[in-house]
Design a protein around this motif. Structure first.
Motif, PDB file in Angstrom:
ATOM      1  N   HIS A  34      10.618   1.685  13.419  1.00 18.72           N
ATOM      2  CA  HIS A  34       9.361   1.996  13.804  1.00 18.72           C
ATOM      3  C   HIS A  34       8.474   1.529  12.897  1.00 18.72           C
ATOM      4  O   HIS A  34       8.851   1.031  12.092  1.00 18.72           O
ATOM      5  CB  HIS A  34       9.263   3.755  13.673  1.00 18.72           C
ATOM      6  CG  HIS A  34      10.009   4.219  14.944  1.00 18.72           C
ATOM      7  ND1 HIS A  34       9.459   5.244  15.754  1.00 18.72           N
ATOM      8  CD2 HIS A  34      11.344   4.369  15.475  1.00 18.72           C
ATOM      9  CE1 HIS A  34      10.219   5.597  16.800  1.00 18.72           C
ATOM     10  NE2 HIS A  34      11.370   5.039  16.379  1.00 18.72           N
ATOM     11  N   HIS A  85       4.518   4.170   9.922  1.00 21.46           N
ATOM     12  CA  HIS A  85       3.386   4.184  11.119  1.00 21.46           C
ATOM     13  C   HIS A  85       2.059   3.638  10.754  1.00 21.46           C
ATOM     14  O   HIS A  85       1.667   4.142   9.602  1.00 21.46           O
ATOM     15  CB  HIS A  85       3.570   5.331  11.651  1.00 21.46           C
ATOM     16  CG  HIS A  85       4.472   5.660  12.698  1.00 21.46           C
ATOM     17  ND1 HIS A  85       5.224   7.046  12.431  1.00 21.46           N
ATOM     18  CD2 HIS A  85       5.246   5.091  13.425  1.00 21.46           C
ATOM     19  CE1 HIS A  85       6.108   6.968  13.293  1.00 21.46           C
ATOM     20  NE2 HIS A  85       6.291   5.783  13.660  1.00 21.46           N
ATOM     21  N   ASN A 105       9.387  -1.171  17.504  1.00 23.11           N
ATOM     22  CA  ASN A 105       8.252  -0.214  18.168  1.00 23.11           C
ATOM     23  C   ASN A 105       6.744  -0.841  17.550  1.00 23.11           C
ATOM     24  O   ASN A 105       6.882  -0.992  16.196  1.00 23.11           O
ATOM     25  CB  ASN A 105       8.397   1.315  17.536  1.00 23.11           C
ATOM     26  CG  ASN A 105       9.516   1.941  18.393  1.00 23.11           C
ATOM     27  OD1 ASN A 105      10.442   1.399  18.957  1.00 23.11           O
ATOM     28  ND2 ASN A 105       9.449   3.279  18.277  1.00 23.11           N
ATOM     29  N   ASP A 132       8.365   8.423  23.308  1.00 25.80           N
ATOM     30  CA  ASP A 132       8.473   8.257  22.020  1.00 25.80           C
ATOM     31  C   ASP A 132       8.278   9.387  21.313  1.00 25.80           C
ATOM     32  O   ASP A 132       7.476  10.241  21.404  1.00 25.80           O
ATOM     33  CB  ASP A 132       7.275   7.017  21.720  1.00 25.80           C
ATOM     34  CG  ASP A 132       7.200   6.530  20.193  1.00 25.80           C
ATOM     35  OD1 ASP A 132       6.175   6.338  19.735  1.00 25.80           O
ATOM     36  OD2 ASP A 132       8.378   6.449  19.703  1.00 25.80           O
ATOM     37  N   HIS A 133       9.074   9.434  19.938  1.00 21.71           N
ATOM     38  CA  HIS A 133       8.940  10.783  19.059  1.00 21.71           C
ATOM     39  C   HIS A 133       8.833  11.952  19.899  1.00 21.71           C
ATOM     40  O   HIS A 133       7.769  12.482  19.802  1.00 21.71           O
ATOM     41  CB  HIS A 133       7.644  10.509  18.081  1.00 21.71           C
ATOM     42  CG  HIS A 133       7.782   9.418  17.208  1.00 21.71           C
ATOM     43  ND1 HIS A 133       8.748   9.401  16.018  1.00 21.71           N
ATOM     44  CD2 HIS A 133       7.177   8.272  17.100  1.00 21.71           C
ATOM     45  CE1 HIS A 133       8.596   8.306  15.400  1.00 21.71           C
ATOM     46  NE2 HIS A 133       7.672   7.550  15.945  1.00 21.71           N
TER      47      HIS A 133
HETATM   48 ZN    ZN Z   1       7.325   5.597  15.647  1.00 27.94          ZN
END
Ligand code: ZN
Ligand code: G3H
Length: 288
Positions: free
Chosen positions: A208, A178, A230, A84-85
Motif C-alpha cells: 500500500h 499512504h 496500490n 480497498d480498506h
Molecule cells: Zn492503502
C-alpha cells in the motif's frame, strides 16, 4: 473482462512482477485506468475506498459503472474490481454490489484476534462467491481517505496466521505510508519483507502507499514478493495538475469555458499516461 484477482496475482508472484491496483474516484478515472491497461495489455485492479464509493453514491453504482465500462469499451485484459480498506460491514455490501475482490482491513481492529476471527469468516464468504480477498497485518501509516494512521511493521508470525486462513493476498506494513512520503522517510523495511515472505511462502503480498516510492525500492520489493501495488495519490496529483494547467493557461476560453468534457479531458489523459508509466514500472505490460 471482469474477474477476481486470484489468478492475476498468482501469475505475478510466479513471474516476479506486480499488478497495479489503482483507486478510482469517478467515471473518467475508471475509464482512464482501463485505457492504460488495455493499451499495454496488462491485467489491472480498479479499487474503490468507502469514501470514493460514497462520492459516487454507492458500491453498487461503482460496480455497475465499472462493469459497464469493461463491457462497452471492449476491454480484453483481466480487470478485478476491488474494495480497498474495507470494514467488516463494507465487505458484505461489496459482495452484494458485484465487486469481484474485497479487502477486509482488520489492522484497525481493537485486537489481532478480532482481525483473525473476521478474516476467517470473510474468507469463507468471499470464496463461496468466487471473490478474492485481501487482508492486512500491521499498520500502513499516513493519511488515506481522511483516515490518519500510524505505521506499524507487520509481525511475520501474525502474517502466517492470517495466511493460513486462506486469504488470496496480504497487505503488510513494511514502513510504507499512504499519501505523500515525508522528506525524512527511512525507506521500505526489506528485512521485514524478507521475514514476512519467509513466513507466508508463495502468498502474493501487497504494497500500500505506492505513491512516491523510488523505482529501485519498488523493483526490490517486487523481487522480494510484492505482487500488488496500490496507487491513489499519484493519480490525484497528475489529474489536478493537468486541470490546473489547462485553466491557468486560459485554455478554458480565458475563464469563460464551461464544457466539463473539455475541463476534464486533460486530467483524464494525465491519469492514463501516468498509469501506463506505473504499469511499465511494475512489469505487468503484456501479461494480460
Ligand atoms: Zn492503502
Ligand atoms: O489503498 C490505497 C493505496 O494504499 C494508496 O496509497 O495514495 O499513497 O498511493 P497512495
Amino acid at each position: 473482462m471482469l474477474v477476481n484477482a486470484t489468478a492475476m496475482l498468482k501469475a505475478a508472484e510466479k513471474g516476479h512482477y506486480a499488478v497495479g491496483a489503482f483507486n478510482t474516484n469517478n467515471l473518467e478515472w475508471a475509464s482512464a485506468i482501463l485505457d492504460a491497461a488495455e493499451e499495454l495489455q496488462s491485467p489491472v485492479i480498479i479499487q474503490c475506498s468507502a469514501g470514493a464509493a460514497k462520492w459516487q453514491t454507492s458500491y453498487k453504482v461503482v460496480a455497475d459503472l465499472v462493469k459497464g465500462l469493461v463491457e462497452d469499451k471492449g476491454i480484453t485484459v483481466p480487470v478485478a474490481l476491488h474494495l480497498d480498506h474495507g470494514t467488516y460491514e463494507d465487505v458484505f455490501k461489496c459482495i452484494e454490489a458485484g465487486f469481484t475482490s474485497v479487502m477486509y482491513d482488520g489492522s484497525h481492529e481493537a485486537s489481532f484476534d478480532i482481525n483473525l476471527e473476521h478474516t476467517a469468516e470473510l474468507v469463507k464468504l468471499a470464496h463461496s462467491k468466487g471473490i478474492s480477498i485481501e487482508a492486512e497485518v500491521g499498520g500502513i501509516g499516513g493519511t488515506e481517505d481522511g483516515i490518519t494512521a500510524k505505521g506499524e511493521l507487520a509481525d511475520p508470525a501474525q502474517c502466517k496466521a492470517i495466511a493460513d486462513l486462506g486469504v488470496d493476498f496480504l497487505a503488510c506494513g513494511i514502513g510504507n505510508i499512504h499519501g505523500i512520503y515525508p522528506e525524512n522517510w527511512e525507506g521500505l523495511s526489506f528485512d521485514q519483507l524478507k521475514a514476512i515472505k519467509e513466513a507466508v511462502g508463495d502468498l502474493p503480498l501487497v504494497l500500500h502507499g505506492g505513491t512516491g516510492i523510488p523505482v529501485d525500492q519498488i523493483q526490490k520489493a517486487i523481487s522480494l514478493g510484492i505482487c500488488k501495488i496500490n496507487v491513489n495519490t499519484d493519480l490525484q496529483l497528475v489529474f489536478a495538475e493537468a486541470i490546473r494547467k489547462y485553466i491557468e493557461a486560459g485554455k478554458d476560453l480565458d475563464g469563460k469555458g464551461y464544457d466539463p468534457r473539455k475541463l476534464l479531458k486533460g486530467g483524464r489523459e494525465a491519469i492514463t499516461a501516468r498509469t501506463k508509466e506505473l504499469i511499465e514500472e511494475f512489469g505487468s505490460t503484456g501479461k494480460g
